[in-house]
Design a protein around this motif. Structure first.
Motif, PDB file in Angstrom:
ATOM      1  N   LYS A 162       0.830  -1.214   0.000  1.00  0.00           N
ATOM      2  CA  LYS A 162       0.000   0.000   0.000  1.00  0.00           C
ATOM      3  C   LYS A 162       0.863   1.263   0.000  1.00  0.00           C
ATOM      4  O   LYS A 162       0.516   2.256   0.624  1.00  0.00           O
ATOM      5  N   GLU A 163       1.977   1.231  -0.726  1.00  0.00           N
ATOM      6  CA  GLU A 163       2.891   2.368  -0.732  1.00  0.00           C
ATOM      7  C   GLU A 163       2.421   3.507  -1.631  1.00  0.00           C
ATOM      8  O   GLU A 163       2.710   4.663  -1.371  1.00  0.00           O
ATOM      9  N   ASN A 164       1.708   3.201  -2.713  1.00  0.00           N
ATOM     10  CA  ASN A 164       1.257   4.250  -3.626  1.00  0.00           C
ATOM     11  C   ASN A 164      -0.244   4.118  -3.852  1.00  0.00           C
ATOM     12  O   ASN A 164      -0.875   3.177  -3.375  1.00  0.00           O
ATOM     13  N   PHE A 165      -0.812   5.062  -4.595  1.00  0.00           N
ATOM     14  CA  PHE A 165      -2.268   5.075  -4.753  1.00  0.00           C
ATOM     15  C   PHE A 165      -2.785   3.848  -5.482  1.00  0.00           C
ATOM     16  O   PHE A 165      -3.847   3.324  -5.138  1.00  0.00           O
ATOM     17  N   LEU A 166      -2.067   3.367  -6.494  1.00  0.00           N
ATOM     18  CA  LEU A 166      -2.501   2.168  -7.207  1.00  0.00           C
ATOM     19  C   LEU A 166      -2.631   0.994  -6.242  1.00  0.00           C
ATOM     20  O   LEU A 166      -3.624   0.251  -6.277  1.00  0.00           O
ATOM     21  N   GLN A 167      -1.665   0.821  -5.371  1.00  0.00           N
ATOM     22  CA  GLN A 167      -1.712  -0.273  -4.403  1.00  0.00           C
ATOM     23  C   GLN A 167      -2.802  -0.055  -3.359  1.00  0.00           C
ATOM     24  O   GLN A 167      -3.493  -0.994  -2.954  1.00  0.00           O
ATOM     25  N   LEU A 327     -10.985  -3.905   6.267  1.00  0.00           N
ATOM     26  CA  LEU A 327      -9.530  -3.767   6.315  1.00  0.00           C
ATOM     27  C   LEU A 327      -9.025  -3.775   7.753  1.00  0.00           C
ATOM     28  O   LEU A 327      -7.979  -4.375   8.052  1.00  0.00           O
ATOM     29  N   ASN A 328      -9.752  -3.123   8.651  1.00  0.00           N
ATOM     30  CA  ASN A 328      -9.350  -3.108  10.061  1.00  0.00           C
ATOM     31  C   ASN A 328      -9.371  -4.518  10.651  1.00  0.00           C
ATOM     32  O   ASN A 328      -8.580  -4.832  11.548  1.00  0.00           O
ATOM     33  N   HIS A 329     -10.281  -5.364  10.163  1.00  0.00           N
ATOM     34  CA  HIS A 329     -10.359  -6.744  10.640  1.00  0.00           C
ATOM     35  C   HIS A 329      -9.028  -7.473  10.418  1.00  0.00           C
ATOM     36  O   HIS A 329      -8.650  -8.350  11.202  1.00  0.00           O
ATOM     37  N   PHE A 330      -8.312  -7.089   9.362  1.00  0.00           N
ATOM     38  CA  PHE A 330      -7.027  -7.708   9.046  1.00  0.00           C
ATOM     39  C   PHE A 330      -5.839  -6.853   9.476  1.00  0.00           C
ATOM     40  O   PHE A 330      -4.700  -7.126   9.095  1.00  0.00           O
ATOM     41  N   GLY A 331      -6.121  -5.818  10.269  1.00  0.00           N
ATOM     42  CA  GLY A 331      -5.044  -4.957  10.734  1.00  0.00           C
ATOM     43  C   GLY A 331      -4.499  -4.038   9.658  1.00  0.00           C
ATOM     44  O   GLY A 331      -3.362  -3.565   9.749  1.00  0.00           O
ATOM     45  N   LEU A 332      -5.298  -3.775   8.630  1.00  0.00           N
ATOM     46  CA  LEU A 332      -4.882  -2.906   7.533  1.00  0.00           C
ATOM     47  C   LEU A 332      -5.643  -1.590   7.618  1.00  0.00           C
ATOM     48  O   LEU A 332      -6.862  -1.580   7.776  1.00  0.00           O
ATOM     49  N   LYS A 333      -4.950  -0.498   7.491  1.00  0.00           N
ATOM     50  CA  LYS A 333      -5.590   0.811   7.570  1.00  0.00           C
ATOM     51  C   LYS A 333      -5.221   1.630   6.345  1.00  0.00           C
ATOM     52  O   LYS A 333      -4.114   1.518   5.814  1.00  0.00           O
ATOM     53  N   GLN A 334      -6.167   2.445   5.898  1.00  0.00           N
ATOM     54  CA  GLN A 334      -5.937   3.330   4.776  1.00  0.00           C
ATOM     55  C   GLN A 334      -6.238   4.765   5.185  1.00  0.00           C
ATOM     56  O   GLN A 334      -7.057   5.017   6.070  1.00  0.00           O
ATOM     57  N   SER A 335      -5.594   5.700   4.523  1.00  0.00           N
ATOM     58  CA  SER A 335      -5.797   7.116   4.818  1.00  0.00           C
ATOM     59  C   SER A 335      -7.104   7.614   4.207  1.00  0.00           C
ATOM     60  O   SER A 335      -7.662   6.987   3.301  1.00  0.00           O
ATOM     61  N   PHE A 336      -7.567   8.744   4.702  1.00  0.00           N
ATOM     62  CA  PHE A 336      -8.781   9.351   4.144  1.00  0.00           C
ATOM     63  C   PHE A 336      -8.575   9.679   2.667  1.00  0.00           C
ATOM     64  O   PHE A 336      -9.482   9.484   1.848  1.00  0.00           O
ATOM     65  N   SER A 337      -7.374  10.153   2.305  1.00  0.00           N
ATOM     66  CA  SER A 337      -7.122  10.515   0.905  1.00  0.00           C
ATOM     67  C   SER A 337      -7.209   9.289  -0.006  1.00  0.00           C
ATOM     68  O   SER A 337      -7.655   9.386  -1.152  1.00  0.00           O
ATOM     69  N   ALA A 338      -6.806   8.104   0.510  1.00  0.00           N
ATOM     70  CA  ALA A 338      -6.900   6.879  -0.289  1.00  0.00           C
ATOM     71  C   ALA A 338      -8.356   6.516  -0.536  1.00  0.00           C
ATOM     72  O   ALA A 338      -8.741   6.150  -1.658  1.00  0.00           O
ATOM     73  N   TYR A 339      -9.187   6.616   0.510  1.00  0.00           N
ATOM     74  CA  TYR A 339     -10.620   6.336   0.335  1.00  0.00           C
ATOM     75  C   TYR A 339     -11.255   7.364  -0.590  1.00  0.00           C
ATOM     76  O   TYR A 339     -12.091   7.031  -1.438  1.00  0.00           O
ATOM     77  N   LEU A 340     -10.877   8.620  -0.427  1.00  0.00           N
ATOM     78  CA  LEU A 340     -11.456   9.687  -1.246  1.00  0.00           C
ATOM     79  C   LEU A 340     -11.149   9.454  -2.724  1.00  0.00           C
ATOM     80  O   LEU A 340     -12.045   9.472  -3.575  1.00  0.00           O
ATOM     81  N   GLY A 341      -9.867   9.233  -3.028  1.00  0.00           N
ATOM     82  CA  GLY A 341      -9.479   9.009  -4.418  1.00  0.00           C
ATOM     83  C   GLY A 341     -10.110   7.755  -4.989  1.00  0.00           C
ATOM     84  O   GLY A 341     -10.578   7.744  -6.132  1.00  0.00           O
ATOM     85  N   SER A 342     -10.138   6.680  -4.208  1.00  0.00           N
ATOM     86  CA  SER A 342     -10.716   5.416  -4.675  1.00  0.00           C
ATOM     87  C   SER A 342     -12.206   5.553  -4.925  1.00  0.00           C
ATOM     88  O   SER A 342     -12.744   4.996  -5.888  1.00  0.00           O
ATOM     89  N   SER A 343     -12.885   6.288  -4.054  1.00  0.00           N
ATOM     90  CA  SER A 343     -14.331   6.452  -4.194  1.00  0.00           C
ATOM     91  C   SER A 343     -14.680   7.189  -5.481  1.00  0.00           C
ATOM     92  O   SER A 343     -15.622   6.811  -6.193  1.00  0.00           O
ATOM     93  N   PHE A 344     -13.919   8.219  -5.819  1.00  0.00           N
ATOM     94  CA  PHE A 344     -14.194   8.974  -7.041  1.00  0.00           C
ATOM     95  C   PHE A 344     -13.791   8.178  -8.291  1.00  0.00           C
ATOM     96  O   PHE A 344     -14.468   8.251  -9.320  1.00  0.00           O
ATOM     97  N   LEU A 345     -12.720   7.416  -8.192  1.00  0.00           N
ATOM     98  CA  LEU A 345     -12.232   6.695  -9.374  1.00  0.00           C
ATOM     99  C   LEU A 345     -13.013   5.413  -9.651  1.00  0.00           C
ATOM    100  O   LEU A 345     -13.190   5.018 -10.808  1.00  0.00           O
ATOM    101  N   HIS A 346     -13.508   4.759  -8.607  1.00  0.00           N
ATOM    102  CA  HIS A 346     -14.052   3.419  -8.739  1.00  0.00           C
ATOM    103  C   HIS A 346     -15.176   3.288  -9.779  1.00  0.00           C
ATOM    104  O   HIS A 346     -15.184   2.313 -10.542  1.00  0.00           O
ATOM    105  N   PRO A 347     -16.144   4.206  -9.849  1.00  0.00           N
ATOM    106  CA  PRO A 347     -17.202   4.049 -10.864  1.00  0.00           C
ATOM    107  C   PRO A 347     -16.656   3.979 -12.285  1.00  0.00           C
ATOM    108  O   PRO A 347     -17.084   3.147 -13.093  1.00  0.00           O
ATOM    109  N   PHE A 348     -15.696   4.838 -12.609  1.00  0.00           N
ATOM    110  CA  PHE A 348     -15.112   4.844 -13.948  1.00  0.00           C
ATOM    111  C   PHE A 348     -14.302   3.564 -14.187  1.00  0.00           C
ATOM    112  O   PHE A 348     -14.302   3.005 -15.292  1.00  0.00           O
ATOM    113  N   TYR A 349     -13.645   3.106 -13.150  1.00  0.00           N
ATOM    114  CA  TYR A 349     -12.862   1.869 -13.222  1.00  0.00           C
ATOM    115  C   TYR A 349     -13.774   0.667 -13.495  1.00  0.00           C
ATOM    116  O   TYR A 349     -13.459  -0.180 -14.349  1.00  0.00           O
ATOM    117  N   VAL A 350     -14.910   0.569 -12.798  1.00  0.00           N
ATOM    118  CA  VAL A 350     -15.839  -0.542 -12.984  1.00  0.00           C
ATOM    119  C   VAL A 350     -16.381  -0.557 -14.409  1.00  0.00           C
ATOM    120  O   VAL A 350     -16.474  -1.624 -15.042  1.00  0.00           O
TER     121      VAL A 350
END
Length: 370
Positions: A162-167, A327-350
């Protein structure tokens, strides 16, 4: 149309809360018994020389013994088979039996069938060459097979980097895949699983004639087998164990990610008689079209702007709540900016994945789709 945009985010939020509730439900077996069946770990590979040492070391760290481990080379063009031979010579263990085979056919399904035909284990556990396994991976599966009615057990897979936005995007997307996967099992109508983290009885595989009738398709070694076992043995024969997680490598580029996901999605039209499966496939596509259409609200003045912020604010907030819980169930956390970017990109990606699955070509391990 305003009414649609007002109600849609509420329905979407309700769906996400439902997925979250389903994920948070207990996943512990009814019994503490452990199956005493013999086990074969089966790992097909093709051109994975850069990953084989890591997965091999992961297998060595497994707690369970005795154990048969079968590597099946799907006609690699690199030195993977030679590397495995070197690793096995350096790690002799009387309780670990290693076999390195060459597939008797072409494709992953043929490689798996080759391995199963040489397997001594009553239970087959499959994974992929780019994965890392938890030390108690086998024991957790064995606990699930304590019930004789259970024929197949699936587990979660998620990317580890999870080092960059793609990951980061991939890890968040995996959380959504896990949520939908588990919901299908809870509704007694499972629609998908991953061969990177899968276990089944060898007799069940032969009882449903393995991959007969779907060998021609490039992917689906997990999904088609799941459907055939459910059909033959009943809805309670297949279960999902959310705690037995396997970590996989994230794709290195957007093009590789789109190609992989479109390959997965390309199987949708082979399930035309399966109404739940078609629904699970088409509804997300239609939902993303509504989100994309909402961008037109920005041309409708201040009321359109308010509606747009309402729709996307609800989307981001509830996706963070649901996918963040997984993600928290597996001890994985993401930043707000990661969720924000993913949320906007995901519809176009699908939509891009859907279009590529319908009309495009994809390549996998040097082989092109027909």
């Amino acid at each position: 149309m305003v009414t649609v945009y007002l109600l849609f985010p509420i329905l979407y939020a309700g769906l996400l809360k439902w997925l979250k509730h389903g994920w948070l439900q207990s996943n512990t077996p009814d019994s503490t018994k452990v199956s005493e069946k013999s086990v074969t770990v089966l790992l097909p590979f093709r051109n994975e020389s850069q990953n084989l040492e890591a997965v091999f070391q992961s297998i060595l760290r497994l707690n369970h013994r005795p154990l048969q481990v079968i590597f099946v080379d799907d006609h690699s063009t690199d030195e993977g088979r030679e590397l495995l031979a070197r690793y096995t010579r350096k790690n002799q263990d009387l309780d670990l039996q290693f076999l390195i085979l060459v597939s008797q056919g072409i494709g992953k399904k043929a490689a798996i069938e080759t391995g199963i035909n040489h397997a001594s284990g009553e239970l087959i556990l499959t994974t992929d060459a780019d994965c890392l396994l938890p030390e108690d991976w086998v024991e957790v599966f064995l606990q699930s097979f304590a019930s004789e009615s259970v024929q197949l057990v699936a587990g979660p897979v998620i990317s580890r980097e999870k080092e960059n936005f793609l990951q980061q995007f991939q890890q968040i997307e995996w959380a959504s895949i896990l949520a939908v996967t588990r919901l299908g099992f809870q509704l007694k109508s499972p629609i998908m699983c991953s061969a990177a983290n899968l276990a089944y009885r060898k007799n069940a595989f032969f009882s449903v004639n393995g991959y007969e009738d779907n060998r021609h398709h490039l992917s689906g070694d997990d999904e088609f087998l799941l459907k055939k076992i459910v059909q033959k043995f009943g809805e309670d024969s297949c279960i999902y164990h959310k705690n037995n997680i396997v970590l996989t490598k994230a794709e290195k580029s957007w093009n590789r990610l789109l190609s992989q996901r479109s390959r997965w999605a390309s199987k949708w039209n082979l399930h035309k008689g399966d109404i739940p499966h078609v629904g699970f496939t088409m509804v997300p596509f239609l939902v993303q079209l509504i989100f994309i259409s909402s961008w037109g609200l920005l041309l409708q003045g201040w009321l359109g702007l308010v509606l747009f912020l309402y729709i996307w604010g609800m989307k981001i907030a509830f996706e963070m709540g649901t996918l963040g819980a997984i993600l928290n169930h597996f001890g994985l956390k993401q930043s707000f900016s990661a969720y924000l970017g993913s949320s906007f990109l995901h519809p176009f990606y699908v939509i891009a994945v859907g279009v590529k699955a319908l009309f495009g070509k994809f390549e996998w391990k040097g082989r092109k789709s027909s």
